[in-house]
Scaffold this motif. Structure first.
Motif, short mmCIF file in Angstrom:
data_model
loop_
_atom_site.label_atom_id
_atom_site.label_comp_id
_atom_site.label_asym_id
_atom_site.label_seq_id
_atom_site.Cartn_x
_atom_site.Cartn_y
_atom_site.Cartn_z
N THR A 42 0.84 -1.20 0.00
CA THR A 42 0.00 0.00 0.00
C THR A 42 0.87 1.25 0.00
O THR A 42 1.88 1.31 0.69
N ASN A 96 -4.00 5.84 -7.48
CA ASN A 96 -5.14 4.95 -7.32
C ASN A 96 -5.79 4.63 -8.66
O ASN A 96 -6.26 3.51 -8.88
N TYR A 99 -3.67 1.95 -10.14
CA TYR A 99 -3.83 0.67 -9.45
C TYR A 99 -5.16 0.00 -9.80
O TYR A 99 -5.22 -1.19 -10.10
N PRO A 107 -7.96 -0.85 -3.73
CA PRO A 107 -7.17 -0.29 -2.63
C PRO A 107 -7.50 -1.01 -1.33
O PRO A 107 -8.65 -1.03 -0.89
N HIS A 133 -2.42 -3.10 -1.47
CA HIS A 133 -2.20 -2.40 -2.73
C HIS A 133 -3.11 -1.18 -2.82
O HIS A 133 -4.15 -1.11 -2.17
N GLY A 134 -2.69 -0.23 -3.64
CA GLY A 134 -3.47 0.99 -3.80
C GLY A 134 -3.36 1.90 -2.59
O GLY A 134 -2.46 1.78 -1.76
N LEU A 135 -4.30 2.84 -2.50
CA LEU A 135 -4.33 3.79 -1.38
C LEU A 135 -5.74 3.85 -0.81
O LEU A 135 -6.57 4.61 -1.30
N PRO A 136 -6.02 3.04 0.21
CA PRO A 136 -7.34 3.07 0.84
C PRO A 136 -7.60 4.42 1.51
O PRO A 136 -6.68 5.25 1.64
#
Length: 236
Positions: A42, A96, A99, A107, A133-136
């Motif tokens: 992340t 994002n 991704y 995310p 992974h991604g940006l929550p």
């Protein structure tokens, strides 16, 4: 030398504070490094040094623009903060998009089962063998906070350097102040890099608890840099 330092000691303190803010801000920004670039962690797919310098330099640029219009420190710091927040926010948003629509992963954080802000479940969406992974949402909010702190720090350093009395022409002074400011940013970008040790997801990450160590180290390093900066610029 002692007279220059005594006359500008307030700016030594402000420069030190600005450097500490830049260093501390990195712990809020979701740094993913090379693993994030491959959607295996992340965060933003670059390192702490680039993100800290980016936030600080954006704060410097926006503060410099505001400084052409006013010498009100509150407005200058606000400009630095907003500029850096926009920079970090756009970076995370574009990341994002890549991704989700490029790599095809949602995310999700592997550090917590539920997002502390939205309360959405995340563990079931983490791909096997990855750290997320991604940006929550929690990482995005944390990154915005980090960008704001870094921008304030960058603006404070630049404002303080520009306020030191000397006999230089305005155009030359701007360039010299910018050089010293960039140097201070990179010093405070490397320090949290060692503290974080690779990746961090934001204020919910267990590594975030290490931030006091980086702040103390940054306080000492920036104080020394501030003394050299003030003596050099004030003596010209």
């Amino acid at each position: 030398m002692a007279g220059v330092l005594a006359a500008n000691f307030l700016y030594v303190i402000l420069i030190t504070l600005g450097g500490v803010l830049v260093s501390g801000s990195v712990h809020f920004v979701p740094v993913g490094g090379a693993p994030a670039a491959m959607a295996q962690a992340t965060g933003i797919g670059t390192g702490t040094v680039q993100l800290a310098a980016g936030a600080g330099l954006t704060g410097l640029v926006t503060a410099g623009g505001m400084l052409n219009l006013t010498d009100n420190i509150a407005l200058i710091l606000a400009a630095g903060m907003v500029g850096a927040m926009i920079m970090i926010g756009v970076t995370m948003m574009v990341g994002n998009l890549v991704y989700v629509y490029g790599v095809g992963v949602p995310p999700a954080s592997a550090k917590v089962d539920y997002d502390p802000i939205t309360k959405d479940r995340q563990d079931i969406y983490v791909s096997q063998g990855t750290e997320g992974h991604g940006l929550p949402t929690v990482s995005f909010v944390s990154g915005i906070i980090g960008g704001g702190l870094g921008g304030i720090g960058g603006a404070l350093v630049y404002y303080s350097l520009m306020s030191i009395a000397n006999g230089m022409a305005s155009a030359d002074f701007v360039g010299l102040a910018a050089i010293f400011a960039v140097g201070i940013f990179f010093v405070n970008a490397v320090i949290p890099s060692y503290n974080i040790g690779g990746t961090i997801e934001g204020f919910h990450d267990p590594k975030f608890k290490k931030w006091p160590k980086a702040v103390v180290t940054s306080l000492i390093a920036t104080f020394m840099c501030a003394i050299v900066s003030v003596i050099t610029i004030g003596g010209l």
